[in-house]
Design a protein around this motif. Structure first.
Motif, PDB file in Angstrom:
ATOM      1  N   ARG A  48      -9.640  -4.295  11.453  1.00  0.00           N
ATOM      2  CA  ARG A  48      -9.078  -3.158  10.697  1.00  0.00           C
ATOM      3  C   ARG A  48      -7.561  -3.130  10.766  1.00  0.00           C
ATOM      4  NH1 ARG A  48     -14.051   0.384  12.037  1.00  0.00           N
ATOM      5  NH2 ARG A  48     -15.320  -0.149  10.219  1.00  0.00           N
ATOM      6  N   ILE A  49      -6.990  -3.563  11.868  1.00  0.00           N
ATOM      7  CA  ILE A  49      -5.527  -3.682  11.953  1.00  0.00           C
ATOM      8  C   ILE A  49      -5.048  -4.715  10.943  1.00  0.00           C
ATOM      9  CG2 ILE A  49      -3.601  -4.461  13.407  1.00  0.00           C
ATOM     10  CD1 ILE A  49      -5.176  -3.203  15.808  1.00  0.00           C
ATOM     11  N   ILE A  50      -5.722  -5.865  10.902  1.00  0.00           N
ATOM     12  CA  ILE A  50      -5.382  -6.897   9.920  1.00  0.00           C
ATOM     13  C   ILE A  50      -5.543  -6.353   8.512  1.00  0.00           C
ATOM     14  CG2 ILE A  50      -6.095  -9.144   8.989  1.00  0.00           C
ATOM     15  CD1 ILE A  50      -6.811  -9.899  11.948  1.00  0.00           C
ATOM     16  N   SER A  51      -6.579  -5.552   8.302  1.00  0.00           N
ATOM     17  CA  SER A  51      -6.837  -4.961   6.992  1.00  0.00           C
ATOM     18  C   SER A  51      -5.665  -4.107   6.515  1.00  0.00           C
ATOM     19  CB  SER A  51      -8.101  -4.097   7.073  1.00  0.00           C
ATOM     20  OG  SER A  51      -8.256  -3.322   5.922  1.00  0.00           O
ATOM     21  N   VAL A  52      -5.166  -3.274   7.384  1.00  0.00           N
ATOM     22  CA  VAL A  52      -4.038  -2.404   7.022  1.00  0.00           C
ATOM     23  C   VAL A  52      -2.801  -3.237   6.702  1.00  0.00           C
ATOM     24  CG1 VAL A  52      -2.466  -0.631   7.909  1.00  0.00           C
ATOM     25  CG2 VAL A  52      -4.920  -0.437   8.322  1.00  0.00           C
ATOM     26  N   LEU A  53      -2.529  -4.243   7.504  1.00  0.00           N
ATOM     27  CA  LEU A  53      -1.365  -5.099   7.265  1.00  0.00           C
ATOM     28  C   LEU A  53      -1.514  -5.889   5.965  1.00  0.00           C
ATOM     29  CD1 LEU A  53      -0.815  -6.344  10.913  1.00  0.00           C
ATOM     30  CD2 LEU A  53       0.503  -4.620   9.680  1.00  0.00           C
ATOM     31  N   ALA A  54      -2.709  -6.406   5.712  1.00  0.00           N
ATOM     32  CA  ALA A  54      -2.952  -7.161   4.480  1.00  0.00           C
ATOM     33  C   ALA A  54      -2.810  -6.259   3.259  1.00  0.00           C
ATOM     34  CB  ALA A  54      -4.328  -7.810   4.511  1.00  0.00           C
ATOM     35  N   MET A  55      -3.265  -5.026   3.356  1.00  0.00           N
ATOM     36  CA  MET A  55      -3.115  -4.108   2.222  1.00  0.00           C
ATOM     37  C   MET A  55      -1.643  -3.828   1.959  1.00  0.00           C
ATOM     38  SD  MET A  55      -4.399  -2.592  -0.297  1.00  0.00           S
ATOM     39  CE  MET A  55      -6.137  -2.698  -0.030  1.00  0.00           C
ATOM     40  N   GLY A  56      -0.860  -3.674   3.017  1.00  0.00           N
ATOM     41  CA  GLY A  56       0.575  -3.484   2.837  1.00  0.00           C
ATOM     42  C   GLY A  56       1.209  -4.674   2.142  1.00  0.00           C
ATOM     43  N   TRP A  57       0.827  -5.863   2.560  1.00  0.00           N
ATOM     44  CA  TRP A  57       1.364  -7.082   1.952  1.00  0.00           C
ATOM     45  C   TRP A  57       0.944  -7.163   0.478  1.00  0.00           C
ATOM     46  CZ3 TRP A  57       1.242 -12.241   5.150  1.00  0.00           C
ATOM     47  CH2 TRP A  57       2.226 -13.095   4.676  1.00  0.00           C
ATOM     48  N   SER A  58      -0.299  -6.782   0.194  1.00  0.00           N
ATOM     49  CA  SER A  58      -0.773  -6.833  -1.196  1.00  0.00           C
ATOM     50  C   SER A  58       0.035  -5.897  -2.083  1.00  0.00           C
ATOM     51  CB  SER A  58      -2.267  -6.495  -1.274  1.00  0.00           C
ATOM     52  OG  SER A  58      -2.497  -5.112  -1.128  1.00  0.00           O
ATOM     53  N   LEU A  59       0.440  -4.769  -1.550  1.00  0.00           N
ATOM     54  CA  LEU A  59       1.223  -3.817  -2.344  1.00  0.00           C
ATOM     55  C   LEU A  59       2.623  -4.339  -2.649  1.00  0.00           C
ATOM     56  CD1 LEU A  59       0.014  -0.475  -0.759  1.00  0.00           C
ATOM     57  CD2 LEU A  59      -0.673  -1.495  -2.944  1.00  0.00           C
ATOM     58  N   PHE A  60       3.183  -5.142  -1.759  1.00  0.00           N
ATOM     59  CA  PHE A  60       4.462  -5.793  -2.072  1.00  0.00           C
ATOM     60  C   PHE A  60       4.293  -6.773  -3.236  1.00  0.00           C
ATOM     61  CE2 PHE A  60       5.704  -4.524   2.302  1.00  0.00           C
ATOM     62  CZ  PHE A  60       6.885  -3.876   1.980  1.00  0.00           C
ATOM     63  N   PHE A  61       3.178  -7.503  -3.244  1.00  0.00           N
ATOM     64  CA  PHE A  61       2.901  -8.405  -4.365  1.00  0.00           C
ATOM     65  C   PHE A  61       2.740  -7.612  -5.661  1.00  0.00           C
ATOM     66  CE2 PHE A  61       1.873 -11.688  -1.240  1.00  0.00           C
ATOM     67  CZ  PHE A  61       2.287 -12.839  -1.893  1.00  0.00           C
ATOM     68  N   LEU A  62       2.035  -6.493  -5.590  1.00  0.00           N
ATOM     69  CA  LEU A  62       1.832  -5.661  -6.782  1.00  0.00           C
ATOM     70  C   LEU A  62       3.165  -5.138  -7.309  1.00  0.00           C
ATOM     71  CD1 LEU A  62      -0.163  -4.325  -8.734  1.00  0.00           C
ATOM     72  CD2 LEU A  62      -0.311  -2.419  -7.114  1.00  0.00           C
ATOM     73  N   GLN A  63       4.011  -4.666  -6.427  1.00  0.00           N
ATOM     74  CA  GLN A  63       5.325  -4.174  -6.818  1.00  0.00           C
ATOM     75  C   GLN A  63       6.140  -5.271  -7.494  1.00  0.00           C
ATOM     76  OE1 GLN A  63       6.823  -1.195  -6.889  1.00  0.00           O
ATOM     77  NE2 GLN A  63       8.731  -2.071  -7.627  1.00  0.00           N
ATOM     78  N   ALA A  64       6.154  -6.445  -6.886  1.00  0.00           N
ATOM     79  CA  ALA A  64       6.932  -7.562  -7.429  1.00  0.00           C
ATOM     80  C   ALA A  64       6.377  -8.019  -8.775  1.00  0.00           C
ATOM     81  CB  ALA A  64       6.940  -8.717  -6.439  1.00  0.00           C
ATOM     82  N   ALA A  65       5.063  -8.022  -8.926  1.00  0.00           N
ATOM     83  CA  ALA A  65       4.443  -8.492 -10.171  1.00  0.00           C
ATOM     84  C   ALA A  65       4.749  -7.564 -11.340  1.00  0.00           C
ATOM     85  CB  ALA A  65       2.932  -8.615  -9.991  1.00  0.00           C
ATOM     86  N   GLY A  66       4.881  -6.276 -11.062  1.00  0.00           N
ATOM     87  CA  GLY A  66       5.133  -5.313 -12.123  1.00  0.00           C
ATOM     88  C   GLY A  66       6.440  -5.560 -12.861  1.00  0.00           C
ATOM     89  N   TYR A  67       7.457  -5.970 -12.147  1.00  0.00           N
ATOM     90  CA  TYR A  67       8.762  -6.240 -12.757  1.00  0.00           C
ATOM     91  C   TYR A  67       9.505  -7.247 -11.886  1.00  0.00           C
ATOM     92  CZ  TYR A  67      13.366  -5.477 -14.810  1.00  0.00           C
ATOM     93  OH  TYR A  67      14.581  -5.659 -15.415  1.00  0.00           O
ATOM     94  N   PRO A  68       9.186  -8.540 -12.063  1.00  0.00           N
ATOM     95  CA  PRO A  68       9.784  -9.569 -11.192  1.00  0.00           C
ATOM     96  C   PRO A  68      11.309  -9.590 -11.202  1.00  0.00           C
ATOM     97  CG  PRO A  68       7.946 -10.486 -12.396  1.00  0.00           C
ATOM     98  CD  PRO A  68       8.195  -9.108 -12.952  1.00  0.00           C
ATOM     99  N   ARG A  69      11.933  -9.389 -12.351  1.00  0.00           N
ATOM    100  CA  ARG A  69      13.402  -9.443 -12.403  1.00  0.00           C
ATOM    101  C   ARG A  69      14.036  -8.371 -11.529  1.00  0.00           C
ATOM    102  NH1 ARG A  69      16.062 -12.795 -15.473  1.00  0.00           N
ATOM    103  NH2 ARG A  69      14.944 -13.922 -17.083  1.00  0.00           N
ATOM    104  N   GLY A  70      13.413  -7.232 -11.453  1.00  0.00           N
ATOM    105  CA  GLY A  70      13.945  -6.144 -10.640  1.00  0.00           C
ATOM    106  C   GLY A  70      13.543  -6.230  -9.180  1.00  0.00           C
ATOM    107  N   ASN A  71      12.698  -7.185  -8.857  1.00  0.00           N
ATOM    108  CA  ASN A  71      12.186  -7.312  -7.490  1.00  0.00           C
ATOM    109  C   ASN A  71      12.411  -8.702  -6.914  1.00  0.00           C
ATOM    110  OD1 ASN A  71      10.829  -4.664  -6.944  1.00  0.00           O
ATOM    111  ND2 ASN A  71       9.797  -5.216  -8.854  1.00  0.00           N
ATOM    112  N   ARG A  72      13.530  -9.291  -7.290  1.00  0.00           N
ATOM    113  CA  ARG A  72      13.835 -10.654  -6.815  1.00  0.00           C
ATOM    114  C   ARG A  72      13.855 -10.738  -5.294  1.00  0.00           C
ATOM    115  NH1 ARG A  72      17.604 -10.394 -11.440  1.00  0.00           N
ATOM    116  NH2 ARG A  72      18.929  -9.244 -10.033  1.00  0.00           N
TER     117      ARG A  72
END
Length: 134
Positions: A48-72
């Motif tokens: 579950r600790i790994i789960s929380v960390l992986a979800m956080g990492w996934s949200l960084f990917f989601l943020q970057a994917a939404g607007y890559p130029r603004g999230n270099r």
């Protein structure tokens, strides 16, 4: 323009992958690919600790994917941290004392998973550079 689109696809794939890692670890589903060490016993609190960390990492990917130029900067950090994580997992895998743990694990499966992750990181790096958004 297609490099930028491919960059977004890879970033969304990263989001889906790490969201899957988070769900599998939270639920305790030891599925190869989502659990690097799927044959190694673990405790639910660790998963579950790994789960929380992986979800956080996934949200960084989601943020970057939404607007890559603004999230270099986020993309650069995702790439660097991805390679660091793979290196850490390689070191950890090479130091596993399977004889002491009395486990019979096919290490080839672990290394195959790490190779796939490495190829993903390499593709993300190349596409990021080719998309010229850095």
């Amino acid at each position: 323009m297609h490099w930028e689109r491919l960059n977004r696809v890879l970033l969304y794939a990263g989001f889906l992958y790490f969201a899957g890692v988070a769900v599998c670890h939270f639920a305790g589903w030891k599925i190869a690919g989502f659990f690097i060490y799927f044959d190694v016993p673990s405790n639910m609190y660790q998963d579950r600790i790994i789960s929380v960390l992986a979800m956080g990492w996934s949200l960084f990917f989601l943020q970057a994917a939404g607007y890559p130029r603004g999230n270099r900067a986020i993309i650069k950090i995702l790439i660097i941290s991805g390679f660091v994580a793979i290196a850490g997992l390689l070191v950890n895998s090479s130091l596993l004392h399977l004889d002491i743990l009395k486990l019979t694990i096919d290490m080839k499966l672990i290394y195959i998973q790490l190779a796939i992750l490495f190829l993903y990181e390499l593709a993300l790096t190349i596409v990021f550079i080719k998309s010229r958004i850095y």
